[in-house]
Design a protein around this motif. Structure first.
Motif, short mmCIF file in Angstrom:
data_model
loop_
_atom_site.label_atom_id
_atom_site.label_comp_id
_atom_site.label_asym_id
_atom_site.label_seq_id
_atom_site.Cartn_x
_atom_site.Cartn_y
_atom_site.Cartn_z
N ARG A 105 -64.39 -9.42 69.10
CA ARG A 105 -63.49 -8.42 70.53
C ARG A 105 -62.14 -7.78 70.13
NH1 ARG A 105 -62.73 -10.72 75.95
NH2 ARG A 105 -60.86 -10.72 76.38
N TRP A 106 -61.56 -8.10 68.58
CA TRP A 106 -60.35 -7.35 67.91
C TRP A 106 -60.89 -6.89 68.05
CZ3 TRP A 106 -57.75 -10.51 63.52
CH2 TRP A 106 -56.43 -10.47 63.26
N TYR A 107 -61.85 -5.59 67.63
CA TYR A 107 -62.14 -4.52 67.25
C TYR A 107 -61.99 -3.41 68.70
CZ TYR A 107 -64.28 -0.39 65.76
OH TYR A 107 -65.63 0.90 66.12
N GLU A 108 -63.11 -4.65 69.49
CA GLU A 108 -63.30 -3.86 70.68
C GLU A 108 -61.42 -3.08 71.43
OE1 GLU A 108 -67.52 -6.02 71.98
OE2 GLU A 108 -65.65 -6.40 72.59
N SER A 109 -60.24 -4.17 71.29
CA SER A 109 -59.40 -4.01 71.58
C SER A 109 -58.91 -2.68 71.60
CB SER A 109 -59.01 -5.57 71.97
OG SER A 109 -57.91 -5.32 70.63
N TYR A 110 -59.13 -2.58 70.46
CA TYR A 110 -59.18 -0.84 69.54
C TYR A 110 -58.79 -0.31 70.47
CZ TYR A 110 -55.25 -3.83 67.09
OH TYR A 110 -53.73 -4.01 66.32
N MET A 134 -70.77 -8.19 80.76
CA MET A 134 -70.30 -7.69 79.33
C MET A 134 -69.96 -7.14 78.81
SD MET A 134 -72.68 -9.45 77.80
CE MET A 134 -74.19 -11.12 78.30
N SER A 135 -68.89 -6.22 80.28
CA SER A 135 -68.37 -5.35 79.30
C SER A 135 -66.38 -5.52 79.24
CB SER A 135 -67.90 -3.52 79.93
OG SER A 135 -66.76 -3.22 79.86
N VAL A 136 -66.02 -5.80 77.79
CA VAL A 136 -64.55 -6.13 78.42
C VAL A 136 -63.54 -5.64 78.16
CG1 VAL A 136 -64.83 -7.14 76.38
CG2 VAL A 136 -64.50 -5.07 75.85
N LYS A 137 -63.59 -4.23 78.94
CA LYS A 137 -63.16 -3.46 79.48
C LYS A 137 -63.06 -3.49 80.88
CE LYS A 137 -61.82 1.77 78.92
NZ LYS A 137 -61.94 3.27 78.92
N SER A 138 -61.37 -3.23 81.45
CA SER A 138 -61.82 -3.12 82.73
C SER A 138 -60.95 -1.82 83.40
CB SER A 138 -60.24 -4.31 83.26
OG SER A 138 -59.70 -3.54 83.53
N GLY A 152 -57.63 1.29 73.16
CA GLY A 152 -56.75 2.32 73.40
C GLY A 152 -56.06 1.83 71.88
N PRO A 153 -55.48 1.94 71.16
CA PRO A 153 -54.50 1.83 70.27
C PRO A 153 -53.04 0.86 70.31
CG PRO A 153 -55.31 4.28 69.82
CD PRO A 153 -56.17 3.59 71.25
N ASP A 154 -53.12 1.07 71.39
CA ASP A 154 -52.01 0.49 72.04
C ASP A 154 -52.43 -0.59 72.75
OD1 ASP A 154 -52.18 1.45 74.38
OD2 ASP A 154 -50.92 1.95 75.51
N VAL A 155 -53.21 -1.16 72.93
CA VAL A 155 -53.96 -2.28 73.26
C VAL A 155 -53.99 -3.30 72.86
CG1 VAL A 155 -55.80 -2.89 75.09
CG2 VAL A 155 -54.63 -0.78 75.81
N GLY A 156 -54.76 -2.49 71.99
CA GLY A 156 -55.43 -3.73 70.33
C GLY A 156 -54.67 -4.60 70.19
N HIS A 157 -55.22 -6.06 69.90
CA HIS A 157 -53.94 -7.21 69.36
C HIS A 157 -55.14 -8.41 69.26
CE1 HIS A 157 -55.15 -9.05 73.18
NE2 HIS A 157 -54.85 -8.47 74.41
#
Ligand code: HEM
Lengths: 379, 665
Positions: free
Chosen positions: A154-159, B376-380, A162-167
């Motif tokens: 999830r950490w990776y997916e957040s990046y 399943m999708s984490v993107k909103s 968007g690079p500014d969304v990642g955390h």
């Protein structure tokens, strides 16, 4: 019999090849990550990454099953990253991601495994079946592994969003519930192996299952699993350590409360012959409250330091802070009663149960019922 | 209290007792809970509304509106400091002694009374066995001492003495933290207030007019206040909220705000709040420049400056006013600025416009229910969120002093597929805004609606409208006859009623004049006539303005219906004008919080000690072991202040080891 007389060997000498290999893998992994992403990290990030190596190594040396656990969870996360190839849309396309190790898939598997583990532990308890108990342990380990994998991915997916969304995924109620499952399961597994008592699992797994129920509701009813960017108040280095420290506390207090219930039932003769001896339950309850109290203290102090940076004062009597203080005082009183007054048994068991209710209020109720400065986790 | 016990001693006993400390801690916990349940530091009016005058006064006397700064709360804290200090003072010497000594004075009888003891037989030299035991214990982490006893040797050993040190550290830490906290609390001001040296200001007056008695000097040791600075402006004070008033804290420097910035994520959530500051000394010389953001404060001269909030710094607004009482479609110009007010005359009456806020962005959820998303999708991908552009707020105060508040958007918004210009109304700040939808015309403006409204409102135009309506409604052969004039008369009546009071006037008419059973049908007919007449009115309005005639399509139909709704709703608008935002010059303000808290270091140091102390107390396990070695037999005894399962296991292990030492040559 000779052994009883020998002084224990120095700690480092007791380490095996695997211990060193594990450490080496950690160090190489951290070095590689630094090399790859160092340019995007600030001093704190780098410091944290480097400090993770000895911390995890020590944890693995101290409690051996941590080694395969960490290796498998990180390995799976790396596999997921490999499958993603930098494109979030592949979550729907790559079989492995879609059904196994995209963060949501891993977390859903974690939920299922926890439920199965709970059932297995209960069968083990009621049927006095060692096999079912062992199954419960294995399922709990698998759930813990997938939850760590899920959080890492999830950490990776957040990046990828968007690079500014990642955390780091410890910023909202959904993420911290997964963290809660991970930490509580691991702590329980530790005490299970220390005391060789699988019957405690039936009780402890109930509270973890409750958390899982919450995660499922939160996902399907509220779509809370989506990754949201961090509001400015949460863009802080302190968050990364304040939140996990808090959850060691919450997890430990939860275990203590469930053991309190077990103790009370056993004292009424319910399941008494199937549960560990009351002294053992009592002892584990003390151990968990002690570690929980220590970490909760650290977490509260870290919170104060964060507040000093974000809100302009280390203590504002914000409802969340105030309830943290009340939780802390509650467990301080528990420890005093036991250690200073020498109290044991019924009162402490009840106290631990009330304690988790107070803690739950501090954790969830404050966000729901009282308004304040804490900006995450509205239901 | 016994007569021979002096009062001071009894007091000391009480204060240093654990029971007293626990009572204080319980009180502290209860007080804290009250403080979280009852919202703190609200305007006093809110409390009066909530509790009524009697309980309001009661709670005020108890200090419940600011529990954590109430005198009694501070007294509890002070007592806690005293009690814990005394507790340490009382226990410390004993503990230090305990840490040092090996309890080598135990007698054999007292050891025999221990619950954990193990006797062994042996055939060795006493000194040799004692040496082996010492070696074993040392291997187990014990420090030990050999004491010759008559006909034998006593081995006294211990480990984990640091556990006592832990107690001292943790409990001193609590004292330090409380003292630090009290230093940063408002004790000094409380004292000054009690002595009549300082007083809270409750009037809403310019800062410079606040008298000395409500000001604190820059030398003040600790404070926590806030101030809002508009871009280009500066501040040399902060305001401290106290009870139902405030104090002015003079700063040792001047803070100037160059620019305030907000950035947003693509989803609309705020991403960054940032202020460019310049610090000047009191003479106006520049000291330094800095940019602060949330979580990134600036610390200067012991004062920390935080990005706390933001607001409007007096944006200039350029408005077009539409007189809602006049049947003319002309607008007039109005200038305004946020936080300022202007007068407006409408007919005889004078209204006051008080501009309260301006917002450049408004991220609104216009999609209604957000669609169900993939678990399943984490993107909103929430497409319902939109930036609908600038808006401002104004209070329109009538001559009687009553005011409604309006929230007007500048740009039209698409709702249900059609474009509207929105204007929100509310009576009190606690109500939500109710939004009036003014339909936008083909050009996206409200001119089309305003023209139509003017025509509908103007009785002089009704004749022409009804004539055209009637002609349109009748086949060519029947025009000009009796039927046409009846149709014109009823359409005229409907228009007149509607122009005077919208749908509710029509409704009242129907209720008063039409039999119960026929109302439904009559209403439908009336509405149909109204819509058709309005269509004629629209054609007329367009022609008079030199605009092309309206198309005969659905869009026109919707426009007419929306116009009628808006026309009717305007009767409940509560203001004589609608003020449309034409252009603006945004001036933002940054809300800064400034604190000086010298107690902080003490609190942090105390926290460090607390953590060290707690770990030492909980994880260093104090153990004591004794072995009395006499010819032929030996007695091993084991003790700890806290019996745990580990302790039992260790006891078993050590007993076994001693047994082996004794039996082996
Ligand atoms: C917020 C306040 C306090 C906290 C968090 C706290 C914490 C603790 C903890 C965790 C222990 C561990 C038990 C042990 O290892 O023995 C302890 C012991 C103890 N506390 Fe406190 N304490 C607090 C206030 C007080 C006060 C106010 C007193 C005295 C009036 C007190 C007296 C003691 C004593 C006598 C012990 C036993 C020490 C020993 O025998 O090792 N505590 N405290």
């Amino acid at each position: 019999m000779e052994l009883a007389l020998n002084a224990p060997q120095p700690f480092l000498k007791r380490l095996s090849m695997f211990d060193w290999l594990f450490t080496l893998v950690l160090a190489v992994g951290a070095g590689y990550a630094l090399n790859l992403y160092g340019a995007y990290m600030d001093g704190y990030d780098k410091g944290m990454l480097i400090a993770t190596v000895p911390a995890l190594a020590w944890l693995g040396w101290f409690w051996k099953p941590v080694r395969p656990f960490v290796l498998v969870a990180f390995g799976l996360a790396l596999l997921a990253i490999y499958f993603y190839q930098g494109d979030l849309a592949r979550m729907e396309q790559a079989f492995f991601l879609k059904y196994l190790i995209s963060s949501q898939a891993a977390i859903m598997w974690m939920c299922a495994l926890i439920m199965f583990a709970t059932i297995a532990y209960w069968i083990g308890l009621l049927a006095r079946s060692p096999f079912a108990g062992k199954t419960g342990t294995a399922l709990t380990w698998s759930a813990a592994t997938l939850s760590l994998t899920g959080l890492l991915v999830r950490w990776y997916e957040s990046y990828l969003i968007g690079p500014d969304v990642g955390h780091i995924p410890v910023s909202n109620l959904y993420e911290v519930f997964v963290l809660f499952v991970l930490i509580t399961a691991l702590m329980y597994l530790y005490y299970e192996s220390r005391y060789q008592q699988k019957s405690m699992g039936a009780f402890v797994m109930l509270i973890i299952s409750a958390a899982v129920g919450f995660i499922l509701w939160y996902t399907f009813d509220r779509q809370a699993h989506q990754i949201q960017p961090l509001v400015p108040a949460l863009q802080s280095w302190w968050m990364k350590i304040h939140v996990p420290a808090n959850f060691v506390g919450y997890g430990a207090f939860s275990i203590a409360a469930m053991l309190g219930i077990a103790w009370l039932l056993a004292s009424k003769g319910i399941l008494a012959s199937r549960l560990p001896k009351p002294e053992v339950l009592d002892d584990v309850m003390y151990k968990t409250i002690a570690i929980g109290f220590a970490f909760f203290t650290i977490a509260t102090i870290l919170g104060a330091m964060w507040a000093a940076e974000a809100w302009g004062g280390y203590w504002s009597w914000d409802p969340k802070e105030t309830w943290a203080l009340i939780v802390w005082l509650n467990y301080a009183a528990w420890l005093h009663l036991r250690l200073v007054k020498g109290l044991r048994g019924k009162v402490l068991a009840w106290w631990a149960i009330v304690g988790i209710l107070v803690t739950t209020f501090a954790f969830l109720g404050v966000n729901m019922f009282l308004s304040g400065l804490h900006s995450y986790g509205e239901l | 209290m016994r007569a021979d016990e002096p009062f001071g001693k009894a007091l000391y006993e009480l204060f240093s007792s654990m029971r007293f400390a626990i009572t204080l801690l319980t009180l502290l916990a209860i007080a804290s809970i009250i403080g979280t349940v009852l919202k703190q530091a609200e305007p006093y009016n809110n409390y009066i509304i909530q509790f009524g005058p009697y309980w309001f006064e009661m709670f005020r006397l108890l200090g419940l509106y600011d529990v954590y700064h109430a005198g009694w709360f501070l007294i509890i804290l002070t007592f806690l400091v005293a009690s814990t200090s005394l507790c340490i003072y009382r226990n410390a010497p004993g503990m230090v002694k305990e840490m040092r000594n090996f309890r080598e004075h135990v007698t054999e009888q007292s050891l025999a009374a221990f619950s954990h003891k193990h006797a062994v037989q042996h055939g060795q030299d006493t000194q040799a066995l004692a040496d082996k035991a010492v070696a074993y214990l040392q291997g187990q982490g014990f420090r030990s001492k050999l004491i010759p006893r008559e006909n034998g040797v006593l081995v006294a050993a211990k480990r984990g003495a640091a556990s006592r040190l832990g107690y001292l550290l943790a409990h001193s830490a609590i004292v330090l933290i409380c003292i630090g906290g009290l230093m940063d609390g408002n004790l000094v001001f409380k004292a000054q207030q009690l002595l009549g040296m300082k007083k809270i200001e409750t009037r809403d007056i310019p800062q410079s007019q606040v008298p000395e008695i409500s000001r604190l000097t820059p030398e003040n040791l600790s404070f926590r206040g806030s101030v809002q600075i508009p871009e280009g402006g500066s501040a040399d004070v902060v305001f401290l909220n106290v009870a139902d008033g405030y104090l002015v804290q003079d700063l040792p420097f001047v803070v100037q705000l160059k620019e305030f910035r907000i950035e947003h994520y693509s989803t609309g959530q705020p991403k960054l709040f940032e202020s460019d500051l310049v610090l000047l000394d009191r003479q106006g010389n520049k000291i330094r420049e800095a940019t602060i953001a949330v979580n990134k404060p600036l610390i200067h001269d012991g004062v920390a400056i935080y990005q706390a909030s933001f607001g409007d710094g007096g944006s200039k607004l350029n408005l077009r006013g539409w007189n809602l009482f006049s049947p003319a479609a002309e607008a007039f110009e109005v200038q305004g600025a946020v936080h300022e007010s202007t007068r407006l005359s409408s007919g005889e009456a004078e209204y006051q416009l008080e501009f309260t806020d301006f917002r450049l962005f408004n991220i609104e959820n216009l999609g209604g229910e957000t669609p169900r998303q993939n678990a399943m999708s984490v993107k909103s991908d929430n497409k319902a969120l939109h930036n609908v552009g600038p808006s401002y707020q104004v209070k329109v105060r009538n001559p009687r002093g009553e005011a409604n508040e309006y929230h007007n958007y500048m740009l039209p918004v698409t709702l249900d597929g059609r474009m509207y210009v929105l204007s929100g109304v509310r009576e009190t700040p606690n109500d939500p805004f109710r939004y009036l939808r003014l339909p936008a015309d083909a050009k996206g403006g409200i001119e089309g609606f305003m023209r139509l409204r003017a025509v509908l409102m103007n009785p002089a135009q009704h004749g022409e409208i009804t004539r055209r309506f009637a002609e349109g409604a009748l086949p060519p052969g029947e025009r000009g006859g009796e039927l046409q004039s009846r149709l014109e008369a009823s359409a005229g009546n409907i228009l007149r009623l509607f122009a005077q009071g919208g749908y509710s006037a029509l409704g009242q008419f129907v209720e008063a004049n039409i039999a119960e059973g026929e109302r439904q049908q009559a209403t439908e007919t009336f509405l149909r006539i109204l819509e058709l007449s309005t269509y004629e009115a629209l054609k007329l309005a367009n022609a008079q303005a030199g605009e092309p005639p309206p198309a005969t399509d659905d869009a026109t139909g919707f426009f007419i219906r929306d116009s009628l709704n808006a026309f009717s709703d305007l009767f409940f608008y509560g203001a004589p004008v609608y003020l449309q935002l034409q252009s603006f010059e945004q001036i933002q303000a940054s809300g800064l919080q400034m604190t000086r808290s010298p107690g902080k270091n003490l609190v942090y140091f105390g926290s460090l000690l607390l953590v060290l102390g707690i770990f030492a107390m909980l994880y260093v396990r104090e153990r004591r072991a004794w072995i009395v070695v006499k010819p032929g037999n030996a007695l091993f005894a084991y003790a700890t202040p806290r019996k745990t399962v580990d302790f039992e296991q260790e006891f078993a292990k050590h007993s076994q080891a001693i047994e082996q030492l004794a039996t082996k040559e």
